[in-house]
Scaffold this active site. Structure first.
Site, PDB file in Angstrom:
ATOM      1  N   THR A  80       0.855  -1.175   0.181  1.00 37.74           N
ATOM      2  CA  THR A  80      -0.016   0.136  -0.150  1.00 37.74           C
ATOM      3  C   THR A  80       0.794   1.380   0.102  1.00 37.74           C
ATOM      4  O   THR A  80       1.886   1.192   0.640  1.00 37.74           O
ATOM      5  CB  THR A  80      -0.823   0.139   1.177  1.00 37.74           C
ATOM      6  OG1 THR A  80      -0.098   0.257   2.346  1.00 37.74           O
ATOM      7  CG2 THR A  80      -1.834  -1.343   1.469  1.00 37.74           C
ATOM      8  N   SER A 123       5.065   6.201  -4.241  1.00 41.33           N
ATOM      9  CA  SER A 123       5.907   7.260  -3.776  1.00 41.33           C
ATOM     10  C   SER A 123       6.871   6.920  -2.487  1.00 41.33           C
ATOM     11  O   SER A 123       6.586   5.942  -2.176  1.00 41.33           O
ATOM     12  CB  SER A 123       4.884   8.420  -3.172  1.00 41.33           C
ATOM     13  OG  SER A 123       5.688   9.417  -2.484  1.00 41.33           O
ATOM     14  N   ILE A 147       9.022   5.570   0.388  1.00 43.15           N
ATOM     15  CA  ILE A 147       9.166   4.198   1.008  1.00 43.15           C
ATOM     16  C   ILE A 147       8.851   3.049   0.238  1.00 43.15           C
ATOM     17  O   ILE A 147       9.151   1.984  -0.158  1.00 43.15           O
ATOM     18  CB  ILE A 147       9.168   4.121   2.439  1.00 43.15           C
ATOM     19  CG1 ILE A 147      10.057   4.988   3.280  1.00 43.15           C
ATOM     20  CG2 ILE A 147       9.361   2.595   2.835  1.00 43.15           C
ATOM     21  CD1 ILE A 147       9.882   5.305   4.561  1.00 43.15           C
ATOM     22  N   SER A 162       7.288   3.435  12.841  1.00 44.35           N
ATOM     23  CA  SER A 162       8.299   4.494  12.903  1.00 44.35           C
ATOM     24  C   SER A 162       9.259   4.338  13.895  1.00 44.35           C
ATOM     25  O   SER A 162       8.684   3.998  15.268  1.00 44.35           O
ATOM     26  CB  SER A 162       7.579   5.698  12.769  1.00 44.35           C
ATOM     27  OG  SER A 162       8.543   6.778  12.951  1.00 44.35           O
ATOM     28  N   TYR A 193       1.080  11.596  15.523  1.00 41.61           N
ATOM     29  CA  TYR A 193       1.749  10.610  14.491  1.00 41.61           C
ATOM     30  C   TYR A 193       2.253   9.849  15.314  1.00 41.61           C
ATOM     31  O   TYR A 193       2.230   8.491  15.024  1.00 41.61           O
ATOM     32  CB  TYR A 193       2.496  11.158  13.503  1.00 41.61           C
ATOM     33  CG  TYR A 193       3.371  10.649  12.809  1.00 41.61           C
ATOM     34  CD1 TYR A 193       2.947   9.877  11.744  1.00 41.61           C
ATOM     35  CD2 TYR A 193       4.928  10.543  12.901  1.00 41.61           C
ATOM     36  CE1 TYR A 193       3.700   8.988  10.951  1.00 41.61           C
ATOM     37  CE2 TYR A 193       5.396   9.742  12.086  1.00 41.61           C
ATOM     38  CZ  TYR A 193       4.970   8.889  11.119  1.00 41.61           C
ATOM     39  OH  TYR A 193       5.790   7.992  10.376  1.00 41.61           O
TER      40      TYR A 193
END
Ligand code: NAP
Length: 266
Positions: free
Chosen positions: A13, A17, A19, A143, A155
């Protein structure tokens, strides 16, 4: 090393663009057939053409993963194109430069929907056919801020949720042949990160030269023992290995690829 990925079918998914683009290209180079996804069709077609020009096999699926209906349409498209999915990389996600006191409850919900619930939607739709295959790889993009939060609070919290759901899913899928892992990148140079660095650079009075801004970031919040920012290939190589049959004993793990930015021992 032969990663035994020839003939595997992969859906990544958010792969038009950044990564995700690096990941589909690396998987295709190893002989996997890939579906390139995003909302921007033009960018997805560009990536497909670049893969085809290198001798790889790639197809497009377009849709917003923030809604159930569009996600179902995307998954139907992927399954009708590939027949089945062996490798699912839940990479699509968004991040914005806003801190605790400048974020609203509706922004928190919107980001949770994009960064967390989208993974749940896709996973619920694709796991049944992976169970039938008796083999599968699910890789969730988290992350380094999941375990070392920054002031970008909404985030960081979504990325912590990604780690948690990775472990619960690995347990849910015990003894099915499907492994579930998370990858936690540090600062990786992508269009979205570049945009954020430019915003920070102008707020700090560092000008608009992106190289100079990067050097400033490396002296400050993005400082890490390697002394550089990451590339999409740094992440793609790890994800490609994790996608392979060779990684079958890695399960429920969080693998950091951050140059040593996170200061805890794991
Ligand atoms: P990027 O270049 O902006 O890529 C984001 C991808 O997600 C794009 O393909 C985008 O496609 C897709 N996307 C976003 N919202 C979507 C939605 N609602 N529905 C469908 N697709 C959607 O960003 P990136 O830096 O490569 O980040 C990719 C992933 O890595 C994210 O999960 C991010 O949190 C994570 N990450 C990045 C870094 C970093 O430093 N770059 C570090 C740690 C983790 P469209 O715009 O066409 O929809």
């Amino acid at each position: 090393m032969d990663l035994q990925l020839k003939g595997k079918r992969a859906f990544v998914t958010g792969s038009n663009s950044g990564i995700g683009e690096g990941i589909v290209k690396a998987l295709a180079q190893e002989g996997a057939t890939v579906v390139v996804h995003g909302r921007n069709e033009k960018e997805a077609s560009r990536v497909v053409q670049e893969i085809a020009a290198n001798g790889g096999k790639a197809f497009v699926a377009i849709g917003d993963l923030a809604t159930d209906i569009e996600t179902e349409e995307v998954v139907n498209r992927v399954l009708s194109t590939l027949g089945a999915v062996d490798i699912l990389v839940n990479n699509a996600g968004a991040y914005f430069l806003r801190d605790w006191m400048n974020s609203t409850p509706s922004q928190w919900m919107e980001l949770y929907n994009i960064n967390v619930v989208s993974m749940v939607r896709i996973t619920l739709l694709l796991v049944p056919q992976m169970r039938e295959l008796g083999w599968g790889r699910i890789i969730n993009m988290s992350s380094s801020v999941a375990t070392q939060p920054t002031p970008i609070a909404d985030y960081s919290a979504t990325k912590a949720a990604n780690l948690n759901l990775t472990v619960s899913l690995a347990k849910e899928l015990a003894r099915t042949g499907i492994t579930v892992n998370a990858v936690s990148p540090g600062a990786i140079v992508t269009p979205s990160l570049n945009a954020i660095m430019l915003q920070i650079g102008s707020a700090q009075g560092w000008g608009t030269d992106s190289e100079q801004i990067k050097q400033q970031m490396l002296k400050g919040v993005m400082s890490n023992p390697t002394g550089r920012l990451g590339t999409v290939e740094d992440v793609a190589h790890l994800v490609t290995f994790l996608s392979s049959p060779l990684a079958g004993y890695i399960n429920g793990a969080n693998l950091r690829v951050d140059g040593g930015w996170v200061t805890t021992i794991n």
